[in-house]
Design a protein around this motif. Structure first.
Motif, PDB file in Angstrom:
ATOM      1  N   ILE A  74     -10.834  -1.309 -10.769  1.00 54.15           N
ATOM      2  CA  ILE A  74     -12.391  -1.771 -10.479  1.00 54.15           C
ATOM      3  C   ILE A  74     -12.937  -0.412  -9.769  1.00 54.15           C
ATOM      4  O   ILE A  74     -12.422   0.580  -9.362  1.00 54.15           O
ATOM      5  CB  ILE A  74     -12.380  -2.692  -9.141  1.00 54.15           C
ATOM      6  N   GLU A  90     -16.365  -2.700  -5.932  1.00 52.71           N
ATOM      7  CA  GLU A  90     -15.109  -3.097  -5.085  1.00 52.71           C
ATOM      8  C   GLU A  90     -15.389  -4.381  -4.516  1.00 52.71           C
ATOM      9  O   GLU A  90     -14.241  -5.058  -4.254  1.00 52.71           O
ATOM     10  CB  GLU A  90     -14.866  -1.840  -4.038  1.00 52.71           C
ATOM     11  N   LEU A  93     -13.566  -7.229  -6.648  1.00 53.99           N
ATOM     12  CA  LEU A  93     -12.092  -7.442  -6.038  1.00 53.99           C
ATOM     13  C   LEU A  93     -11.953  -7.982  -4.723  1.00 53.99           C
ATOM     14  O   LEU A  93     -11.142  -8.848  -4.569  1.00 53.99           O
ATOM     15  CB  LEU A  93     -11.296  -5.979  -6.291  1.00 53.99           C
ATOM     16  N   LEU A  94     -12.605  -7.552  -3.641  1.00 51.95           N
ATOM     17  CA  LEU A  94     -12.457  -8.100  -2.352  1.00 51.95           C
ATOM     18  C   LEU A  94     -13.118  -9.585  -2.250  1.00 51.95           C
ATOM     19  O   LEU A  94     -12.453 -10.477  -1.627  1.00 51.95           O
ATOM     20  CB  LEU A  94     -13.410  -7.261  -1.330  1.00 51.95           C
ATOM     21  N   ARG A  97     -10.165 -11.757  -3.568  1.00 52.21           N
ATOM     22  CA  ARG A  97      -9.268 -12.032  -2.585  1.00 52.21           C
ATOM     23  C   ARG A  97      -9.263 -12.926  -1.499  1.00 52.21           C
ATOM     24  O   ARG A  97      -8.817 -13.524  -1.146  1.00 52.21           O
ATOM     25  CB  ARG A  97      -9.006 -10.700  -2.064  1.00 52.21           C
ATOM     26  N   ARG A 107       4.011  -5.449  -2.998  1.00 48.69           N
ATOM     27  CA  ARG A 107       3.970  -4.166  -3.783  1.00 48.69           C
ATOM     28  C   ARG A 107       5.345  -3.772  -3.821  1.00 48.69           C
ATOM     29  O   ARG A 107       5.893  -2.930  -2.856  1.00 48.69           O
ATOM     30  CB  ARG A 107       3.121  -3.331  -3.312  1.00 48.69           C
ATOM     31  N   ARG A 135       1.825  -6.425   2.152  1.00 50.18           N
ATOM     32  CA  ARG A 135       0.141  -6.044   2.812  1.00 50.18           C
ATOM     33  C   ARG A 135      -0.341  -7.463   3.059  1.00 50.18           C
ATOM     34  O   ARG A 135      -0.868  -8.053   1.798  1.00 50.18           O
ATOM     35  CB  ARG A 135      -0.219  -5.138   2.003  1.00 50.18           C
ATOM     36  N   TYR A 142     -10.887  -4.683   6.453  1.00 52.36           N
ATOM     37  CA  TYR A 142     -11.734  -4.954   5.105  1.00 52.36           C
ATOM     38  C   TYR A 142     -12.873  -6.143   5.342  1.00 52.36           C
ATOM     39  O   TYR A 142     -13.703  -6.075   4.661  1.00 52.36           O
ATOM     40  CB  TYR A 142     -10.677  -5.337   4.137  1.00 52.36           C
ATOM     41  N   ASP A 243      -2.609  -0.625   2.377  1.00 50.53           N
ATOM     42  CA  ASP A 243      -3.292   0.144   1.219  1.00 50.53           C
ATOM     43  C   ASP A 243      -2.990   1.604   1.200  1.00 50.53           C
ATOM     44  O   ASP A 243      -2.558   2.128   0.205  1.00 50.53           O
ATOM     45  CB  ASP A 243      -4.921  -0.034   1.454  1.00 50.53           C
ATOM     46  N   GLU A 272      -2.013  -7.469 -10.379  1.00 47.62           N
ATOM     47  CA  GLU A 272      -2.734  -6.137 -10.799  1.00 47.62           C
ATOM     48  C   GLU A 272      -2.054  -5.107 -10.212  1.00 47.62           C
ATOM     49  O   GLU A 272      -1.334  -4.826  -9.269  1.00 47.62           O
ATOM     50  CB  GLU A 272      -4.020  -6.324  -9.987  1.00 47.62           C
ATOM     51  N   ILE A 274      -1.726  -1.247  -8.685  1.00 41.83           N
ATOM     52  CA  ILE A 274      -2.277  -0.816  -7.503  1.00 41.83           C
ATOM     53  C   ILE A 274      -3.062   0.320  -7.743  1.00 41.83           C
ATOM     54  O   ILE A 274      -3.792   0.843  -6.972  1.00 41.83           O
ATOM     55  CB  ILE A 274      -1.211  -0.500  -6.497  1.00 41.83           C
TER      56      ILE A 274
HETATM   57  C1  IPM Z   1      -5.945  -1.424  -3.695  1.00 44.78           C
HETATM   58  C2  IPM Z   1      -7.453  -0.555  -3.905  1.00 44.78           C
HETATM   59  C3  IPM Z   1      -8.426  -1.641  -3.246  1.00 44.78           C
HETATM   60  C4  IPM Z   1      -8.228  -1.550  -2.003  1.00 44.78           C
HETATM   61  C5  IPM Z   1      -9.890  -0.879  -3.272  1.00 44.78           C
HETATM   62  C6  IPM Z   1     -10.100  -0.727  -5.020  1.00 44.78           C
HETATM   63  C7  IPM Z   1     -10.909  -1.809  -2.800  1.00 44.78           C
HETATM   64  O1  IPM Z   1      -7.045   0.454  -3.328  1.00 44.78           O
HETATM   65  O2  IPM Z   1      -5.786  -2.580  -4.148  1.00 44.78           O
HETATM   66  O3  IPM Z   1      -4.973  -0.596  -3.094  1.00 44.78           O
HETATM   67  O4  IPM Z   1      -8.682  -0.884  -1.045  1.00 44.78           O
HETATM   68  O5  IPM Z   1      -7.581  -2.651  -1.591  1.00 44.78           O
END
Ligand code: IPM
Ligand code: MG
Length: 370
Positions: A74, A90, A93-94, A97, A107, A135, A142, A243, A272, A274
């Motif tokens: 993204i 972004e 993605l957030l 989540r 990870r 994580r 965030y 992160d 996904e 990273i």
């Molecule tokens: C990650 C990415 C994301 C985050 C961004 C793209 C919002 O860096 O998945 O590590 O900060 O979580």
């Protein structure tokens, strides 16, 4: 097994790498008689271009109905330049989540024998590294309250006890199946939220007497991860520290294009790489698809398809051993593209027997004798 997979390729190199993961999943479905269906949906800058918003309702609905979400990448520089913009890729993605409460992001960081010399760190320091980073992904700085004006800005880092407990139990359980060591990374000497993490995780530790718990400050952990990564087994940490630490950890592995992840909630799960969208490389065929392919392997593990996931990982190992890799890792061949790596691993899944490998044509992506 029947699996309905929502595919969200996203931006930049996302579509190219995700296509390789889908290719590999289709090969697995064929070999093992599974029925995987794939439904594509828009997210991020590409969704903003098409609909004006980074996470359209239709995407949420496709993901909600799916068994799993396969996510690409993204972000786009054209949306990065305006600090006062209120809509950003972004958020797609957030938003995923948060909407699906994907609170545990896993990870793995593994130093592959065949890639030890690709790391800028010393081989003797990184050899044998095998870390699982847990994580927290659905809370913390965030998602805390945000304020922005020209004179002042703030991001609140808030954690509830229950948000710490639920991921901590998963991290302890993961450690039980490994070297039984858990390192909590925090900044408890400064941050109140970190002090709550330390309190809660220490309490929970008594339920897992077979696991050794260490606590480490984030600044120290950032250094220890580089100078002695083998000391870590499972790392548990909050959203922002995770992160940063996980991106730092990619230096051990040799390329950020190798790190996969699983984001797990109680009902939904997303898989996904990273890495980000790396828009400069879009459609050049140089993006490393391994992180996306390994994320597909994590997807299969999540549904208990362990043999299938292991076969993908074997294919990845073989591609690394034989230098069937994109230029970020390759010093032997200069013509291995993103899709050639995918083809090779697909091919390997169809013919895992090494004796079928045609070494003369291997760099052309023609690895089997036809
Ligand atoms: C990650 C990415 C994301 C985050 C961004 C793209 C919002 O860096 O998945 O590590 O900060 O979580
Ligand atoms: Mg990151």
């Amino acid at each position: 097994m029947k699996l309905n997979i929502a595919v969200l390729p996203g931006d930049g190199i996302g579509p190219e790498v995700t296509a390789q993961a889908v290719k590999v999943l289709k090969a697995i479905a064929m070999e093992y008689n599974h029925v995987f269906t794939f439904n594509n949906a828009l997210v991020g800058a590409s969704a903003m271009d098409a609909t004006g918003i980074p996470l359209p309702e239709e995407t949420i609905s496709i993901c909600d109905k799916a068994d799993a979400i396969l996510f690409g990448a993204i972000g786009h520089p054209k949306y990065d330049d305006d600090p006062s913009a209120t809509v950003r890729p972004e958020q797609g993605l957030l938003g995923l989540r948060k909407t699906f409460d994907l609170y545990t992001n896993i990870r793995p960081v593994i130093a592959y024998e065949d890639l030890l010399n690709k790391s800028s760190l010393k081989i003797k320091q990184i050899k044998g590294t095998n870390i699982l980073i847990y994580r927290e992904l659905a809370s913390g700085i965030y998602f805390g309250e945000k304020n922005f004006s020209n004179d002042e800005a703030s991001d609140v880092c808030a954690y509830k006890r229950t948000e710490i407990e639920r991921i901590a139990h998963l991290a302890f359980k993961a450690a039980q199946g490994r070297k039984r060591k858990l390192t909590l990374v925090d900044k408890a000497n400064v941050l109140a939220s970190s002090r709550l993490w330390r309190t809660v995780v220490n309490e929970i530790a008594s339920e897992y007497p077979d696991v050794t718990l260490d606590c480490m400050y984030i600044d120290n952990a950032a250094m220890e991860l580089i100078i002695n990564p083998c000391q870590f087994d499972v790392i548990l940490t909050e959203n922002m520290f995770g992160d940063i630490l996980s991106e730092e950890a990619s230096v051990i592995v040799g390329s950020i294009g190798l790190l996969a992840s699983a984001s797990i909630g109680n009902k939904h799960a997303m898989f996904e790489p990273i890495h980000g969208a790396y828009t400069k490389a879009t459609n050049k065929g140089i993006a490393n698809p391994i992180a996306s392919i390994l994320s597909a392997a994590m997807l299969l593990d999540h549904f208990g398809l362990y043999d299938e996931a292991a076969l993908i990982r074997e294919g990845v190992d073989k591609s690394l051993k034989l230098h069937i890799t994109t230029p970020d890792l390759n010093t032997k061949y200069d013509n291995i593209s993103t899709s050639k790596v995918g083809d090779f691993i697909e091919d390997f899944i169809n013919n895992p027997d090494e004796t079928n490998l045609n070494f003369t044509n291997i760099h052309l992506g023609q690895s089997t004798i036809i």
